[in-house]
Design a protein around this motif. Structure first.
Motif, PDB file in Angstrom:
ATOM      1  N   PRO A  94     -42.357  27.975  18.686  1.00  0.00           N
ATOM      2  CA  PRO A  94     -42.708  27.216  17.480  1.00  0.00           C
ATOM      3  C   PRO A  94     -42.232  25.763  17.561  1.00  0.00           C
ATOM      4  N   ILE A  95     -43.050  24.878  17.031  1.00  0.00           N
ATOM      5  CA  ILE A  95     -42.722  23.459  16.949  1.00  0.00           C
ATOM      6  C   ILE A  95     -42.886  23.066  15.484  1.00  0.00           C
ATOM      7  N   ALA A  96     -41.778  22.753  14.793  1.00  0.00           N
ATOM      8  CA  ALA A  96     -41.860  22.459  13.368  1.00  0.00           C
ATOM      9  C   ALA A  96     -40.676  21.604  12.936  1.00  0.00           C
ATOM     10  N   ASP A  97     -40.876  20.855  11.885  1.00  0.00           N
ATOM     11  CA  ASP A  97     -39.826  20.008  11.326  1.00  0.00           C
ATOM     12  C   ASP A  97     -38.654  20.866  10.856  1.00  0.00           C
ATOM     13  N   GLY A  98     -37.435  20.393  11.154  1.00  0.00           N
ATOM     14  CA  GLY A  98     -36.238  21.061  10.667  1.00  0.00           C
ATOM     15  C   GLY A  98     -35.665  22.144  11.558  1.00  0.00           C
ATOM     16  N   LEU A  99     -36.336  22.477  12.653  1.00  0.00           N
ATOM     17  CA  LEU A  99     -35.795  23.493  13.552  1.00  0.00           C
ATOM     18  C   LEU A  99     -34.593  22.949  14.322  1.00  0.00           C
ATOM     19  N   MET A 100     -33.690  23.833  14.699  1.00  0.00           N
ATOM     20  CA  MET A 100     -32.573  23.508  15.582  1.00  0.00           C
ATOM     21  C   MET A 100     -32.349  24.688  16.502  1.00  0.00           C
ATOM     22  N   ARG A 101     -32.126  24.420  17.789  1.00  0.00           N
ATOM     23  CA  ARG A 101     -31.837  25.461  18.765  1.00  0.00           C
ATOM     24  C   ARG A 101     -30.655  25.007  19.625  1.00  0.00           C
ATOM     25  N   ARG A 102     -29.629  25.862  19.724  1.00  0.00           N
ATOM     26  CA  ARG A 102     -28.476  25.545  20.568  1.00  0.00           C
ATOM     27  C   ARG A 102     -28.311  26.625  21.626  1.00  0.00           C
ATOM     28  N   TYR A 103     -28.095  26.192  22.872  1.00  0.00           N
ATOM     29  CA  TYR A 103     -27.895  27.097  24.004  1.00  0.00           C
ATOM     30  C   TYR A 103     -26.564  26.768  24.671  1.00  0.00           C
ATOM     31  N   ASP A 104     -25.820  27.818  25.002  1.00  0.00           N
ATOM     32  CA  ASP A 104     -24.545  27.645  25.701  1.00  0.00           C
ATOM     33  C   ASP A 104     -24.568  28.395  27.020  1.00  0.00           C
ATOM     34  N   ALA A 105     -23.933  27.797  28.033  1.00  0.00           N
ATOM     35  CA  ALA A 105     -23.790  28.465  29.322  1.00  0.00           C
ATOM     36  C   ALA A 105     -22.738  29.560  29.201  1.00  0.00           C
ATOM     37  N   LEU A 106     -23.000  30.699  29.837  1.00  0.00           N
ATOM     38  CA  LEU A 106     -22.079  31.837  29.761  1.00  0.00           C
ATOM     39  C   LEU A 106     -21.214  31.922  31.013  1.00  0.00           C
ATOM     40  N   ASP A 107     -19.996  32.397  30.807  1.00  0.00           N
ATOM     41  CA  ASP A 107     -19.111  32.819  31.902  1.00  0.00           C
ATOM     42  C   ASP A 107     -18.796  31.702  32.891  1.00  0.00           C
ATOM     43  N   LEU A 108     -18.630  30.456  32.386  1.00  0.00           N
ATOM     44  CA  LEU A 108     -18.224  29.369  33.271  1.00  0.00           C
ATOM     45  C   LEU A 108     -16.730  29.490  33.573  1.00  0.00           C
ATOM     46  N   THR A 109     -16.312  28.935  34.694  1.00  0.00           N
ATOM     47  CA  THR A 109     -14.914  28.999  35.119  1.00  0.00           C
ATOM     48  C   THR A 109     -14.368  27.595  35.361  1.00  0.00           C
ATOM     49  N   ASP A 110     -13.122  27.521  35.705  1.00  0.00           N
ATOM     50  CA  ASP A 110     -12.456  26.268  36.090  1.00  0.00           C
ATOM     51  C   ASP A 110     -12.501  25.203  34.989  1.00  0.00           C
ATOM     52  N   GLY A 111     -12.603  25.621  33.736  1.00  0.00           N
ATOM     53  CA  GLY A 111     -12.581  24.683  32.628  1.00  0.00           C
ATOM     54  C   GLY A 111     -13.909  24.054  32.276  1.00  0.00           C
ATOM     55  N   TYR A 112     -14.977  24.423  32.956  1.00  0.00           N
ATOM     56  CA  TYR A 112     -16.286  23.814  32.692  1.00  0.00           C
ATOM     57  C   TYR A 112     -16.883  24.346  31.388  1.00  0.00           C
ATOM     58  N   VAL A 113     -17.559  23.454  30.668  1.00  0.00           N
ATOM     59  CA  VAL A 113     -18.244  23.784  29.426  1.00  0.00           C
ATOM     60  C   VAL A 113     -19.611  23.115  29.470  1.00  0.00           C
ATOM     61  N   ALA A 114     -20.654  23.853  29.134  1.00  0.00           N
ATOM     62  CA  ALA A 114     -22.007  23.291  29.161  1.00  0.00           C
ATOM     63  C   ALA A 114     -22.824  23.855  28.017  1.00  0.00           C
ATOM     64  N   SER A 115     -23.667  22.997  27.416  1.00  0.00           N
ATOM     65  CA  SER A 115     -24.522  23.423  26.313  1.00  0.00           C
ATOM     66  C   SER A 115     -25.630  22.398  26.130  1.00  0.00           C
ATOM     67  N   VAL A 116     -26.577  22.752  25.278  1.00  0.00           N
ATOM     68  CA  VAL A 116     -27.594  21.796  24.846  1.00  0.00           C
ATOM     69  C   VAL A 116     -28.020  22.170  23.441  1.00  0.00           C
ATOM     70  N   GLU A 117     -28.196  21.161  22.614  1.00  0.00           N
ATOM     71  CA  GLU A 117     -28.673  21.378  21.255  1.00  0.00           C
ATOM     72  C   GLU A 117     -29.942  20.563  21.048  1.00  0.00           C
ATOM     73  N   TYR A 118     -31.010  21.232  20.582  1.00  0.00           N
ATOM     74  CA  TYR A 118     -32.288  20.583  20.318  1.00  0.00           C
ATOM     75  C   TYR A 118     -32.504  20.502  18.810  1.00  0.00           C
ATOM     76  N   THR A 119     -32.796  19.306  18.325  1.00  0.00           N
ATOM     77  CA  THR A 119     -33.075  19.078  16.911  1.00  0.00           C
ATOM     78  C   THR A 119     -34.510  18.601  16.752  1.00  0.00           C
ATOM     79  N   TYR A 120     -35.276  19.263  15.882  1.00  0.00           N
ATOM     80  CA  TYR A 120     -36.679  18.943  15.660  1.00  0.00           C
ATOM     81  C   TYR A 120     -36.809  18.122  14.371  1.00  0.00           C
ATOM     82  N   CYS A 121     -37.609  17.057  14.431  1.00  0.00           N
ATOM     83  CA  CYS A 121     -37.767  16.213  13.249  1.00  0.00           C
ATOM     84  C   CYS A 121     -39.160  15.599  13.242  1.00  0.00           C
ATOM     85  N   ALA A 122     -39.757  15.483  12.059  1.00  0.00           N
ATOM     86  CA  ALA A 122     -41.079  14.860  11.925  1.00  0.00           C
ATOM     87  C   ALA A 122     -40.927  13.359  11.721  1.00  0.00           C
TER      88      ALA A 122
END
Length: 653
Positions: A606-634
Motif C-alpha cells: 500500500p502507498i498512502a498518506d500517513g503510513l509509517m514502516r520501521r524495520y530493524d536488523a535482528l541478531d547483530l553482534t559487536d555493538g552494531y545497530v541497524a534500522s530504517v524508518e519510512y514515512t509516507y506523506c502527501a
C-alpha cells in the motif's frame, strides 16, 4: 530505398517517450535489413537498428547483441553507433587510467579505422578527463578541445558542446577555481532540434558540468528541453486555448493562453503564448513571444518552484514561436535573491539548416549564502554543508543552526515529515563522528537520508529517488559483523532488483526473469513467488503472506551486497514485513523485520498518506545497530512521497 526509409522512420521513435509497440516494428525492420545484399550501407543500417533494440527493448542488453552491434558499426562505418560503443568502454575507467585509454588506445584505433565524428567525440572527452583529473592539466585539456574542433563539423552536436565546454572551463579557471566548489556549479550543454512533420522537435542534448553545488533543480540549464518534454513538442499546431495534447507516455502539453504580458529584466512582452507541460508531478510553464522565443519559464520540480526570466537577447534572423537562426542568442536569470544565489543561463544557435538546429548553452550558479528565514535554504544547507574537504580529507561540519532553523520553519505536513527524517539522520551523523564529537557514545557507519517518489505505472509501482535531496555518511568495516548494516536500504534494494516496488502480476506460483540496464550496470534477476502463510514479527502476526525469492546478478565491485539471494515477505494491507539477505557464499544471512507501523492500505504494497514502516536488523553482534524508518506523506498535489531514515551505527564498547 524502401528499407532505408523504414530505418529512418524507426529512428523517429526517439521522439516518443513511451516505446510501447516499438519491439514489433523493430523486428519487422530488422528482418527487412537482414534481407538486403551485403554492403556497407546494409551494415550501417543494421547497426542503427540493432542499437535501438539495445536502447529501447527491455532484456536486449547482453554481450552477444553488443558484439553484433560493434561488428555492424565497424563494417558500416557508423559513427553514431560507434560513439555509443566507445562511450560504454570509456565509462569503465576513471582518472589517469581513462586518460591513457582514450589517448593511447581509442584515438589511434579510431584514426586507423576512419571514424571521424567518433574521433572528435573522443578528443572532447579526453579534454574533460584532463580537466576533471585529480591533478588537472588545463593546457592539455584546451589542446584536446581545439583538436576536437579541428575534426568535427559545425553540424555535429559535439562541435557546439566543445564551444560551450571551452567557455565553461575558461570561466572556471578565470573566476571560480579558488572558490568553494560546494557553492558553485558550472555546466556546458549542446541541444539538437530536428524538423519532422514540418516543425521543430527536441532531438537530443549532451552536457558536462563542473559542480559541487547540489541544487534540487535538474532543469536549471535545460530551458529548451523543459519546454519540449511532451514527445519533443514545444507547441502543437491547430490547438485552441484550453486544449491539451497527451503524449505517448501520458505527459501533457496544454495551450493555456495567448494574451500573457510578461515582465522581464529586458522589458515587457505582450501577447505571449503560455504552454504548460506536465511530466508526472513536475510542471513546466513556458511563455513564448513570437519572433523572440522563450521569455519566461516557471518550473515546479521536486516540489519546489524555480523561475527563469529573459535577461537579454539577440535575434539575427528567423521567425516563429522560437526563431531558429544561426547567431540568435538568449540570456536568462532567476528570481532568486542575488544576496543568496547567482544564476545565469546563456544559449546560442551555432548551426541551422533546413533539417537541424544545434545550440550551445552555459549555466552558472553560485550559492552566495543561505537564507536563515527560508525552510528550503536550511534543508539545502544541511544537505550541502554537513561535510567539507580539507587537504583531501572529508570532515564533518557543524550544521546545527540549520537543523534548528529548519525545524522552526517547517510548516506544511510535507516539510515537517522531510525535516524530521533529514534532521534525524544528520544529527546522528554529527553525534557519531569521533572527530567532530569527542563525547560520542556510538560510531556512525551506514547512515542515509532519502526522498523517494513511488508512482503507479499500470499494474506496477515505480520507485525513484531524486538524489538532489539525499545525503549520507559511510564508514565501511570489512568484517562479517558489520555486513548486515548494508541491507538497511530495504525498499530500494528490492525495487532495483525487481524493476519496481510492486507489480499486481505477482502471485504465488509465478516465476520471472528480468534483465535491464540500471544506473549501476546491466542487472539480471530471477524472481519466484510462493505462499508464505503466517509471519510473526515484533509488530504483530500477519496472515496470507506472499514470499518473493530473488537471485540477483550484475552488480559490480563495491555493490555486490545488493546482489545474490534474497527473500522478501509481503503482507496484505501492510507491505514488506520481513527481508532475508544471504551473504558469505550464502552461509550467513541478514534479517530485517517490521517492528512498528502506522496505518494500513490496499494490496500487498500500500502507498498512502500517513503510513509509517520501521524495520530493524535482528541478531547483530559487536555493538552494531541497524534500522530504517519510512514515512509516507502527501504533497500539495496529493502525490505520495516516502522519506527514509536509515541508521547504521556501532555502540561504543
Amino acid at each position: 530505398q524502401r528499407v532505408m526509409k523504414k530505418v529512418e522512420e524507426l529512428k523517429l521513435w526517439q521522439l516518443k517517450n513511451n516505446k510501447s509497440g516499438f519491439e514489433e516494428v523493430y523486428e519487422d525492420v530488422l528482418n527487412e535489413v537482414e534481407k538486403l545484399p551485403e554492403s556497407t550501407d546494409k551494415y550501417h543500417a543494421m547497426a542503427d537498428v540493432l542499437v535501438r533494440g539495445w536502447w529501447w527493448i527491455p532484456g536486449k542488453q547482453n554481450d552477444e547483441l553488443l558484439a553484433r552491434i560493434s561488428e555492424m558499426a565497424e563494417l558500416g562505418k557508423n559513427d553514431e553507433v560507434m560513439i555509443f560503443l566507445v562511450a560504454k568502454e570509456d565509462e569503465k575507467l576513471r582518472g589517469n587510467d581513462r586518460i591513457e585509454f582514450i589517448r593511447d588506445k581509442q584515438i589511434p584505433r579510431l584514426e586507423a579505422k576512419g571514424f571521424t565524428k567518433t574521433l572528435g567525440y573522443e578528443w572532447f572527452w579526453l579534454a574533460n578527463a584532463y580537466f576533471k583529473n585529480d591533478e588537472p592539466n588545463p593546457e592539455k585539456g584546451f589542446e584536446a578541445y581545439q583538436k576536437a574542433l579541428s575534426i568535427l563539423k559545425p553540424s555535429d552536436l559535439y562541435y557546439s558542446l566543445t564551444l560551450s565546454g571551452i567557455e565553461m572551463w575558461k570561466k572556471y579557471f578565470d573566476e571560480y577555481r579558488d572558490k568553494d566548489d560546494k557553492k558553485t556549479r558550472l555546466c556546458a550543454c549542446a541541444e539538437e532540434f530536428r524538423i519532422t512533420d514540418g516543425k521543430f522537435h527536441f532531438w537530443e542534448n549532451k552536457m558536462v558540468c563542473k559542480d559541487g553545488l547540489f541544487a534540487i533543480y535538474t532543469g536549471d540549464s535545460d530551458i529548451f528541453r523543459n519546454a519540449s518534454y511532451c514527445d519533443g513538442n514545444f507547441t502543437v499546431d491547430g490547438m485552441e486555448k484550453g486544449e491539451t495534447y497527451t503524449g505517448s507516455d501520458g505527459n501533457t502539453l496544454t495551450f493555456l493562453s495567448d494574451t500573457e504580458s510578461v515582465q522581464t529584466p529586458c522589458g515587457t512582452f505582450d501577447s505571449c503564448q503560455l504552454w504548460v507541460t506536465k511530466v508526472k508531478e513536475n510542471v513546466y510553464r513556458t511563455y513564448f513571444k513570437a519572433g523572440i522565443g522563450i521569455v519566461k519559464q516557471e518550473i515546479v520540480l521536486n516540489d519546489v518552484k524555480d523561475v527563469r526570466l529573459l535577461k537579454s537577447y539577440r535575434i539575427a534572423g528567423g521567425t516563429g514561436i522560437i526563431p531558429f537562426a544561426v547567431g540568435n542568442s538568449w540570456e536568462y536569470t532567476s528570481e532568486d535573491n542575488p544576496k543568496f544565489m547567482n544564476v545565469q543561463n546563456k544559449f546560442t544557435i551555432q548551426y541551422a539548416d533546413n533539417k537541424t538546429v544545434i545550440l550551445s548553452g552555459n549555466t552558472e550558479m553560485e550559492r552566495i549564502k543561505y537564507d536563515e528565514n527560508s525552510w528550503l535554504d536550511m534543508i539545502l544547507q544541511i544537505r550541502n554543508e554537513y561535510f567539507c574537504e580539507i587537504d583531501g580529507h572529508e570532515k564533518i561540519c557543524d550544521v546545527y543552526n540549520a537543523i534548528e532553523r529548519a525545524q522552526v520553519l517547517a510548516k506544511t505536513p510535507l516539510e515537517k515529515a522531510h525535516t524530521k527524517a533529514a534532521c534525524s539522520v544528520v544529527r546522528r551523523i554529527l553525534e557519531t563522528d569521533p572527530e567532530f564529537n569527542p563525547n560520542y557514545t556510538a560510531t556512525g557507519h551506514w547512515n542515509f537520508f532519502n526522498k523517494y517518489i513511488p508512482k503507479e505505472n499500470g499494474s506496477k509501482i515505480a520507485y525513484t529517488a531524486p538524489f538532489y535531496w539525499s545525503f549520507e555518511w559511510k564508514n565501511y568495516i570489512n568484517d562479517n559483523a558489520f555486513y548486515p548494516l548494508l541491507y538497511n536500504d530495504v525498499y530500494e534494494i528490492f525495487a532495483d532488483a525487481a524493476g519496481c516496488l510492486w507489480s499486481d502480476e505477482w502471485a504465488a506460483g509465478n516465476e520471472y526473469t528480468i534483465e535491464y540496464d540500471s544506473i549501476y550496470s546491466t542487472l539480471k534477476t530471477k524472481l519466484n513467488f510462493e505462499n508464505a502463510g503466517s509471519i510473526t514479527t515484533k509488530a504483530g502476526t500477519f496472515e496470507n503472506c506472499l514470499k518473493c525469492s530473488l537471485d540477483i546478478s550484475g552488480y559490480g565491485y563495491g555493490l555486490e551486497y545488493r546482489g545474490g539471494k534474497k527473500e522478501y515477505y509481503f503482507a496484505p494491507g501492510i507491505g514488506i514485513v520481513r527481508t532475508v539477505n544471504y551473504y558469505c557464499n550464502d552461509s550467513c544471512k541478514a534479517i530485517y523485520e517490521l517492528t512498528a507501523y502506522e496505518g494500513t492500505g490496499e494490496g500487498y504494497m500500500p502507498i498512502a498518506d500517513g503510513l509509517m514502516r520501521r524495520y530493524d536488523a535482528l541478531d547483530l553482534t559487536d555493538g552494531y545497530v541497524a534500522s530504517v524508518e519510512y514515512t509516507y506523506c502527501a504533497d500539495d498535489s496529493g502525490h505520495i512521497v516516502i522519506f527514509s531514515d536509515q541508521c547504521g551505527i556501532r555502540e561504543k564498547q
